[in-house]
Design an enzyme around this catalytic site. Structure first.
Site, PDB file in Angstrom:
ATOM      1  N   ARG A   1       7.290 -14.448  13.473  1.00 45.57           N
ATOM      2  CA  ARG A   1       6.788 -15.212  14.626  1.00 45.57           C
ATOM      3  C   ARG A   1       6.307 -16.597  14.199  1.00 45.57           C
ATOM      4  O   ARG A   1       6.636 -17.609  14.827  1.00 45.57           O
ATOM      5  CB  ARG A   1       5.636 -14.418  15.267  1.00 45.57           C
ATOM      6  CG  ARG A   1       4.853 -15.148  16.332  1.00 45.57           C
ATOM      7  CD  ARG A   1       3.770 -14.209  16.863  1.00 45.57           C
ATOM      8  NE  ARG A   1       2.933 -14.844  17.870  1.00 45.57           N
ATOM      9  CZ  ARG A   1       1.824 -15.520  17.609  1.00 45.57           C
ATOM     10  NH1 ARG A   1       1.415 -15.672  16.354  1.00 45.57           N
ATOM     11  NH2 ARG A   1       1.119 -16.051  18.589  1.00 45.57           N
TER      12      ARG A   1
ATOM     13  N   GLY B   1      12.908  -7.891  -5.255  1.00 46.73           N
ATOM     14  CA  GLY B   1      14.371  -7.908  -5.114  1.00 46.73           C
ATOM     15  C   GLY B   1      14.825  -9.045  -4.212  1.00 46.73           C
ATOM     16  O   GLY B   1      15.787  -9.768  -4.530  1.00 46.73           O
TER      17      GLY B   1
ATOM     18  N   GLU C   1       2.963   7.054  -6.779  1.00 44.74           N
ATOM     19  CA  GLU C   1       4.247   7.769  -6.895  1.00 44.74           C
ATOM     20  C   GLU C   1       5.084   7.025  -7.936  1.00 44.74           C
ATOM     21  O   GLU C   1       5.404   5.866  -7.787  1.00 44.74           O
ATOM     22  CB  GLU C   1       4.989   7.828  -5.554  1.00 44.74           C
ATOM     23  CG  GLU C   1       5.517   6.507  -5.055  1.00 44.74           C
ATOM     24  CD  GLU C   1       6.507   6.633  -3.898  1.00 44.74           C
ATOM     25  OE1 GLU C   1       6.270   7.453  -3.008  1.00 44.74           O
ATOM     26  OE2 GLU C   1       7.496   5.891  -3.897  1.00 44.74           O
TER      27      GLU C   1
ATOM     28  N   ASP D   1       3.299  -2.916  -1.863  1.00 44.96           N
ATOM     29  CA  ASP D   1       2.903  -2.608  -3.245  1.00 44.96           C
ATOM     30  C   ASP D   1       1.987  -3.665  -3.867  1.00 44.96           C
ATOM     31  O   ASP D   1       1.350  -3.397  -4.881  1.00 44.96           O
ATOM     32  CB  ASP D   1       4.142  -2.454  -4.128  1.00 44.96           C
ATOM     33  CG  ASP D   1       4.973  -1.251  -3.746  1.00 44.96           C
ATOM     34  OD1 ASP D   1       4.488  -0.422  -2.955  1.00 44.96           O
ATOM     35  OD2 ASP D   1       6.099  -1.130  -4.241  1.00 44.96           O
TER      36      ASP D   1
HETATM   37  O1  F6P Z   1       8.856  -1.047  -3.042  1.00 42.08           O
HETATM   38  C1  F6P Z   1       8.122  -0.651  -1.946  1.00 42.08           C
HETATM   39  C2  F6P Z   1       8.025   0.822  -1.800  1.00 42.08           C
HETATM   40  O2  F6P Z   1       7.232   1.024  -0.693  1.00 42.08           O
HETATM   41  C3  F6P Z   1       7.497   1.620  -2.979  1.00 42.08           C
HETATM   42  O3  F6P Z   1       6.121   1.658  -3.114  1.00 42.08           O
HETATM   43  C4  F6P Z   1       8.026   2.997  -2.701  1.00 42.08           C
HETATM   44  O4  F6P Z   1       8.057   3.738  -3.884  1.00 42.08           O
HETATM   45  C5  F6P Z   1       9.381   2.690  -2.160  1.00 42.08           C
HETATM   46  O5  F6P Z   1       9.287   1.411  -1.559  1.00 42.08           O
HETATM   47  C6  F6P Z   1       9.913   3.658  -1.152  1.00 42.08           C
HETATM   48  O6  F6P Z   1      11.211   3.292  -0.852  1.00 42.08           O
HETATM   49  P1  F6P Z   1      12.132   4.048   0.190  1.00 42.08           P
HETATM   50  O7  F6P Z   1      11.618   3.742   1.558  1.00 42.08           O
HETATM   51  O8  F6P Z   1      13.484   3.504  -0.036  1.00 42.08           O
HETATM   52  O9  F6P Z   1      12.010   5.508  -0.119  1.00 42.08           O
END
Ligand code: F6P
Length: 308
Positions: free
Chosen positions: A6, A89, A208, A113
């Protein structure tokens, strides 16, 4: 991210610049899925999670042929600059594309993150942290009543910011984070430090990550190595990536979106908008991408001290 979309759209139009929205990220640029954006197209989106532009991971854009197609889309549409919103990325793709085709690109850091160097915080991080806090507050009731040890897994594949600051916000025992996973056995450290001296229930936040073993991996170890504990696991998953953004995130995204357009009008290119001590700043893509943002290890100590 919608608040940033926006802000970019409206700041550009305010400055007499035409705007195109690229659907599905780089995939849309490769495939020519580009739509004209007017001020009305970004009405009523500031409060929505996700992105109205949609997003995708584009394998084609990772190839030189794909990026040539993306460039062809830009030429066809008469586009001379890009604002890219995303994580590591997306910014890496932007840097390569800018080098190959001499495009003016400004980046905006968007990832829950918070793992982008050169900025204190990223869009989505505060909202995710608040989601974690609300969820763990609810889990705490069971942990306390049943006197259990809970491993709550939060996102952060490569970075422990959500786990660490989440732990501080919920008053957890500790955070188990990928950054120190190869240095110490964080589970043994937790148990051997006598973490349940003064209480019967405990909550531990786990990032994770293959490095930490995740909450399931740690719970399996507890059952095996410390069977006296009644252990449970909750994996918060994608609830952390959605929902209405917090005020802090909307404000950050709005400021960064405006700043990205101003940067382009000033002739800036290949920079990311960062925020440091509340002030917006230009961070060269090379710096933002190449460097790893460290977690604040002192905070981990704070979490532990506050949980005695
Ligand atoms: O990179 C961002 C993120 O949210 C990570 O923290 C997580 O591990 C990942 O993406 C999850 O990715 P997806 O939605 O592809 O499972």
């Amino acid at each position: 991210m919608n608040a940033a979309v926006r802000a970019v759209t409206r700041t550009a139009i305010y400055n007499g610049i035409e705007v195109r929205g690229i659907m599905h990220g780089y995939r849309g640029l490769v495939e020519g899925n580009v739509v004209s954006f007017q001020t009305g197209d970004v009405s009523n989106i500031i409060q929505q999670g996700g992105t109205v532009l949609k997003t995708a991971r584009s394998k084609e854009f990772m190839t030189i042929e794909g990026r040539d197609k993306a460039w062809a889309t830009m030429c066809r549409e008469g586009m001379d600059s890009l604002v890219v919103i995303g994580g590591d990325g997306s910014l890496t793709g932007a840097r390569i594309f800018a080098e190959e085709h001499n495009v003016a690109i400004v980046g905006i850091p968007g990832t829950i993150d918070n793992d982008i160097f050169g900025t204190d915080t990223t869009i989505g991080y505060d909202t995710a942290l608040n989601t974690i806090m609300e969820a763990v507050d609810k889990i705490r009731d069971t942990a306390t009543s049943h006197e259990r040890l809970f491993f709550v897994e939060v996102m952060g594949r490569n970075a422990g910011f959500l786990a660490l600051n989440g732990a501080l916000a919920v008053g957890a025992e500790t955070a188990i984070v990928p950054e120190i996973a190869t240095e110490v056995d964080q589970l043994a450290e937790l148990i051997n430090n006598g973490f349940r001296k003064s209480k019967n229930s405990s909550i531990v936040l786990v990032a994770e990550s293959e490095l930490t073993g995740g909450a399931m991996g740690l719970a399996a170890r507890v059952k095996d190595e410390y069977p006296e504990y009644d252990v449970r696991v909750t994996i918060l998953g994608h609830i952390q990536r959605g929902g209405s953004p917090t005020a802090a995130d909307r404000i950050l995204a709005s400021r960064m979106g405006e700043a990205a357009v101003v940067a382009l009008t000033e002739g800036q290119r290949n920079v990311m908008i960062g925020v440091r001590n509340g002030e917006l700043d230009y961070v060269p893509f090379t710096q933002a991408i190449r460097n790893t943002k460290p977690i604040d290890r002192d905070l981990l100590n704070t979490v532990r001290i506050l949980s005695i």
